[in-house]
Design a protein around this motif. Structure first.
Motif, PDB file in Angstrom:
ATOM      1  N   LYS A   1      28.425  52.625  35.789  1.00  0.00           N
ATOM      2  CA  LYS A   1      28.656  53.314  36.662  1.00  0.00           C
ATOM      3  C   LYS A   1      29.977  52.868  37.476  1.00  0.00           C
ATOM      4  CE  LYS A   1      25.238  56.151  36.112  1.00  0.00           C
ATOM      5  NZ  LYS A   1      25.440  57.536  36.020  1.00  0.00           N
ATOM      6  N   VAL A   2      30.268  51.603  37.553  1.00  0.00           N
ATOM      7  CA  VAL A   2      31.609  51.015  38.327  1.00  0.00           C
ATOM      8  C   VAL A   2      32.582  50.328  37.251  1.00  0.00           C
ATOM      9  CG1 VAL A   2      32.548  49.883  40.304  1.00  0.00           C
ATOM     10  CG2 VAL A   2      30.126  50.961  40.455  1.00  0.00           C
ATOM     11  N   MET A   3      32.204  49.277  36.523  1.00  0.00           N
ATOM     12  CA  MET A   3      33.130  48.613  35.763  1.00  0.00           C
ATOM     13  C   MET A   3      33.567  49.210  34.824  1.00  0.00           C
ATOM     14  SD  MET A   3      31.262  44.795  36.000  1.00  0.00           S
ATOM     15  CE  MET A   3      30.855  44.053  37.462  1.00  0.00           C
ATOM     16  N   LEU A   4      32.942  50.176  34.232  1.00  0.00           N
ATOM     17  CA  LEU A   4      33.535  50.907  32.787  1.00  0.00           C
ATOM     18  C   LEU A   4      34.280  52.030  33.286  1.00  0.00           C
ATOM     19  CD1 LEU A   4      33.489  51.278  29.975  1.00  0.00           C
ATOM     20  CD2 LEU A   4      31.542  52.928  30.151  1.00  0.00           C
ATOM     21  N   PRO A   5      33.952  52.814  34.289  1.00  0.00           N
ATOM     22  CA  PRO A   5      35.176  53.633  34.623  1.00  0.00           C
ATOM     23  C   PRO A   5      36.408  53.120  35.096  1.00  0.00           C
ATOM     24  CG  PRO A   5      33.008  54.259  35.663  1.00  0.00           C
ATOM     25  CD  PRO A   5      32.866  52.952  35.101  1.00  0.00           C
ATOM     26  N   ILE A   6      36.435  52.002  35.791  1.00  0.00           N
ATOM     27  CA  ILE A   6      37.635  51.278  36.437  1.00  0.00           C
ATOM     28  C   ILE A   6      38.274  50.730  35.133  1.00  0.00           C
ATOM     29  CG2 ILE A   6      38.404  49.338  37.613  1.00  0.00           C
ATOM     30  CD1 ILE A   6      36.229  49.657  39.525  1.00  0.00           C
ATOM     31  N   GLY A   7      37.541  50.170  34.315  1.00  0.00           N
ATOM     32  CA  GLY A   7      38.407  49.516  33.116  1.00  0.00           C
ATOM     33  C   GLY A   7      39.197  50.815  32.219  1.00  0.00           C
ATOM     34  N   ILE A   8      38.322  52.285  32.204  1.00  0.00           N
ATOM     35  CA  ILE A   8      38.851  52.965  31.364  1.00  0.00           C
ATOM     36  C   ILE A   8      40.256  53.573  32.315  1.00  0.00           C
ATOM     37  CG2 ILE A   8      38.579  55.586  31.033  1.00  0.00           C
ATOM     38  CD1 ILE A   8      35.737  54.796  30.337  1.00  0.00           C
ATOM     39  N   LEU A   9      40.223  53.602  33.508  1.00  0.00           N
ATOM     40  CA  LEU A   9      41.355  54.192  34.261  1.00  0.00           C
ATOM     41  C   LEU A   9      42.548  52.940  34.146  1.00  0.00           C
ATOM     42  CD1 LEU A   9      39.662  55.313  37.691  1.00  0.00           C
ATOM     43  CD2 LEU A   9      40.707  56.673  35.764  1.00  0.00           C
ATOM     44  N   VAL A  10      42.204  51.821  34.238  1.00  0.00           N
ATOM     45  CA  VAL A  10      43.378  50.613  34.060  1.00  0.00           C
ATOM     46  C   VAL A  10      43.990  50.706  32.577  1.00  0.00           C
ATOM     47  CG1 VAL A  10      43.559  48.210  33.904  1.00  0.00           C
ATOM     48  CG2 VAL A  10      42.147  49.245  35.546  1.00  0.00           C
TER      49      VAL A  10
ATOM     50  N   ILE B   1      37.556  43.673  41.228  1.00  0.00           N
ATOM     51  CA  ILE B   1      37.561  44.413  39.901  1.00  0.00           C
ATOM     52  C   ILE B   1      38.302  45.819  40.358  1.00  0.00           C
ATOM     53  CG2 ILE B   1      36.548  45.710  38.254  1.00  0.00           C
ATOM     54  CD1 ILE B   1      36.442  42.821  37.768  1.00  0.00           C
ATOM     55  N   ILE B   2      37.758  46.392  41.541  1.00  0.00           N
ATOM     56  CA  ILE B   2      38.040  47.760  42.066  1.00  0.00           C
ATOM     57  C   ILE B   2      39.741  47.468  42.661  1.00  0.00           C
ATOM     58  CG2 ILE B   2      38.242  49.451  43.927  1.00  0.00           C
ATOM     59  CD1 ILE B   2      35.111  48.875  43.693  1.00  0.00           C
ATOM     60  N   ILE B   3      39.923  46.227  43.176  1.00  0.00           N
ATOM     61  CA  ILE B   3      41.447  45.960  43.642  1.00  0.00           C
ATOM     62  C   ILE B   3      42.241  45.813  42.382  1.00  0.00           C
ATOM     63  CG2 ILE B   3      42.874  44.090  44.747  1.00  0.00           C
ATOM     64  CD1 ILE B   3      40.472  43.504  46.696  1.00  0.00           C
ATOM     65  N   SER B   4      41.758  45.391  41.245  1.00  0.00           N
ATOM     66  CA  SER B   4      42.519  45.110  40.099  1.00  0.00           C
ATOM     67  C   SER B   4      43.084  46.322  39.791  1.00  0.00           C
ATOM     68  CB  SER B   4      41.763  44.179  39.098  1.00  0.00           C
ATOM     69  OG  SER B   4      40.784  45.041  38.595  1.00  0.00           O
ATOM     70  N   GLY B   5      42.117  47.464  39.808  1.00  0.00           N
ATOM     71  CA  GLY B   5      42.687  48.872  39.279  1.00  0.00           C
ATOM     72  C   GLY B   5      43.643  49.301  40.086  1.00  0.00           C
ATOM     73  N   TYR B   6      43.581  49.249  41.290  1.00  0.00           N
ATOM     74  CA  TYR B   6      44.601  49.615  42.156  1.00  0.00           C
ATOM     75  C   TYR B   6      46.055  49.014  41.738  1.00  0.00           C
ATOM     76  CZ  TYR B   6      41.795  52.130  45.524  1.00  0.00           C
ATOM     77  OH  TYR B   6      41.124  53.286  46.270  1.00  0.00           O
ATOM     78  N   ILE B   7      46.053  47.553  41.829  1.00  0.00           N
ATOM     79  CA  ILE B   7      47.109  46.894  41.365  1.00  0.00           C
ATOM     80  C   ILE B   7      47.739  47.473  40.147  1.00  0.00           C
ATOM     81  CG2 ILE B   7      47.994  44.268  41.048  1.00  0.00           C
ATOM     82  CD1 ILE B   7      45.770  43.494  43.086  1.00  0.00           C
ATOM     83  N   SER B   8      46.798  47.488  39.097  1.00  0.00           N
ATOM     84  CA  SER B   8      47.205  47.689  37.837  1.00  0.00           C
ATOM     85  C   SER B   8      47.972  49.133  37.867  1.00  0.00           C
ATOM     86  CB  SER B   8      46.293  47.693  36.782  1.00  0.00           C
ATOM     87  OG  SER B   8      46.590  47.902  35.340  1.00  0.00           O
ATOM     88  N   ILE B   9      47.387  50.140  38.195  1.00  0.00           N
ATOM     89  CA  ILE B   9      48.019  51.568  38.432  1.00  0.00           C
ATOM     90  C   ILE B   9      49.274  51.547  39.272  1.00  0.00           C
ATOM     91  CG2 ILE B   9      47.468  53.816  38.942  1.00  0.00           C
ATOM     92  CD1 ILE B   9      44.691  53.570  38.554  1.00  0.00           C
ATOM     93  N   PHE B  10      49.372  50.704  40.353  1.00  0.00           N
ATOM     94  CA  PHE B  10      50.614  50.671  41.040  1.00  0.00           C
ATOM     95  C   PHE B  10      51.615  50.034  40.401  1.00  0.00           C
ATOM     96  CE2 PHE B  10      53.078  48.758  44.512  1.00  0.00           C
ATOM     97  CZ  PHE B  10      53.802  49.905  45.142  1.00  0.00           C
ATOM     98  N   LEU B  11      51.402  48.905  39.695  1.00  0.00           N
ATOM     99  CA  LEU B  11      52.428  48.203  38.928  1.00  0.00           C
ATOM    100  C   LEU B  11      53.000  49.143  37.761  1.00  0.00           C
ATOM    101  CD1 LEU B  11      51.170  44.627  39.061  1.00  0.00           C
ATOM    102  CD2 LEU B  11      52.880  45.467  40.164  1.00  0.00           C
ATOM    103  N   THR B  12      52.231  49.863  37.230  1.00  0.00           N
ATOM    104  CA  THR B  12      52.740  50.641  35.920  1.00  0.00           C
ATOM    105  C   THR B  12      53.666  51.728  36.569  1.00  0.00           C
ATOM    106  OG1 THR B  12      50.695  51.957  36.091  1.00  0.00           O
ATOM    107  CG2 THR B  12      50.856  49.913  34.466  1.00  0.00           C
TER     108      THR B  12
END
Length: 340
Positions: A226-235, A284-295
């Protein structure tokens, strides 16, 4: 005259008997009252990770021996005398106790006092209440917690009352007692606590405390799906912008993913405990923000400073490998720091 004489004799005998009873009542044994404690757990439920609380439904059983019980209690009867859900006789003293880590008052559903012919007493009550204990959420949602029940004498010090033989039932806790947790084990023991605010001497007052601890590990499967997989997909989706040639489409994809990540964060905020430190799932959630922002920054930087189409392709090819490797390195460091 004889009646007056009999009255004087009766008065003397009554006074002597009353003084004898008073002496026996006021005389205290030098040995403390020994009380054995057992708890039969029905269920632990409504576990709130945000407030660090949990509800407990259980039976409490206290057993002790009281030699001062009057003979008239048994009425020359060799069977047990049982008092249920009513005021117990004033001549029988039930040791005063309290749950240390309970929030508010416990609700007593039923209570019972059994007086055996050998002056052994058994106090039994069914209760439920909201308890709390210290919890460490650094590894959340793969964290291990200790659910504690602490019982202590309220007014009788250790020299007057000692808890002994603590037992937590059932001996083997099956998964039905925790729906979202895996039971690792349990422990029950007695220790002593010193309070300095109850007296003026430096030594303080010593009280006996009975502890029941249940160790459990949170089941992580729900958070993976419910959390980690959706974040991984977004990243991973944010990295796909390096395969898109049009700059406008790259910006649209990056901004859409950023908004999706913000919306997803609102959804998961109710699941996360409010803490002064970051848990594993928050990293993990913060990593999603950082990854999308850096891209997003990378796409804008490439468009602004790339001199030609071939240079853009070379830069995108580099970031196709750089971002996945950087993200894997970040997750690896988080796992090593938190779990090891």
């Amino acid at each position: 005259m004889k009646q007056f004489y009999y009255l004087i004799v009766f008065f003397l005998i009554s006074t002597y008997s009353a003084e004898g009873r008073l002496f026996k009542k006021e005389h205290k044994s030098s040995n403390p009252l020994v009380v054995s404690v057992s708890i039969h757990l029905n269920k632990i439920y409504d576990i709130n990770s945000v407030n660090k609380t949990y509800m407990i439904d259980a039976y409490l059983v206290l057993s002790w021996h009281d030699a001062s019980i009057p003979d008239w209690i048994h009425r020359n009867n060799e069977t047990n005398i049982i008092y249920e859900n009513e005021k117990f006789p004033e001549t029988i003293m039930v040791p005063s106790f309290e749950f240390i880590n309970i929030l508010g008052n416990r609700e007593i559903i039923n209570k019972q006092l059994i007086v055996n012919p050998d002056n052994t007493l058994i106090y039994n009550e069914r209760f439920h209440g909201r308890f709390t204990s210290d919890m460490d959420f650094h590894k959340y949602p793969n964290d291990k917690q200790c659910f504690t029940i602490q019982l202590e004498s309220f007014s009788m010090e250790k020299k007057d009352l000692v808890f002994t033989n603590p037992q937590l039932f059932p001996k083997v806790l099956d998964p039905s007692y925790f729906e979202e947790w895996k039971i690792l084990g349990k422990k029950d023991y007695v220790n002593q606590i010193v309070y300095h605010h109850l007296s003026t001497n430096k030594k303080g007052e010593v009280f006996s405390r009975c502890n029941f601890e249940i160790f459990a590990q949170r089941k992580i499967e729900y958070y993976i799906w419910k959390v980690m997989l959706p974040i991984g997909i977004l990243v991973v989706a944010s990295w796909l912008v390096f395969w898109v040639k049009d700059f406008a489409n790259q910006l649209n994809i990056s901004f859409t993913l950023m908004l999706t990540m913000v919306t997803f964060n609102f959804y998961t905020s109710s699941l996360l405990p409010t803490l002064p430190y970051n848990t594993f799932i928050e990293l993990i959630i913060i990593s999603g923000y950082i990854s999308i922002f850096l891209t997003l920054i990378t796409v804008i930087f490439t468009y602004a400073y790339s001199k030609n189409h071939k240079a853009t392709i070379r830069i995108n090819t580099f970031f196709k490998l750089f971002f996945p490797l950087l993200y894997i390195l970040y997750i690896t460091i988080c796992i090593l720091v938190i779990f090891f």
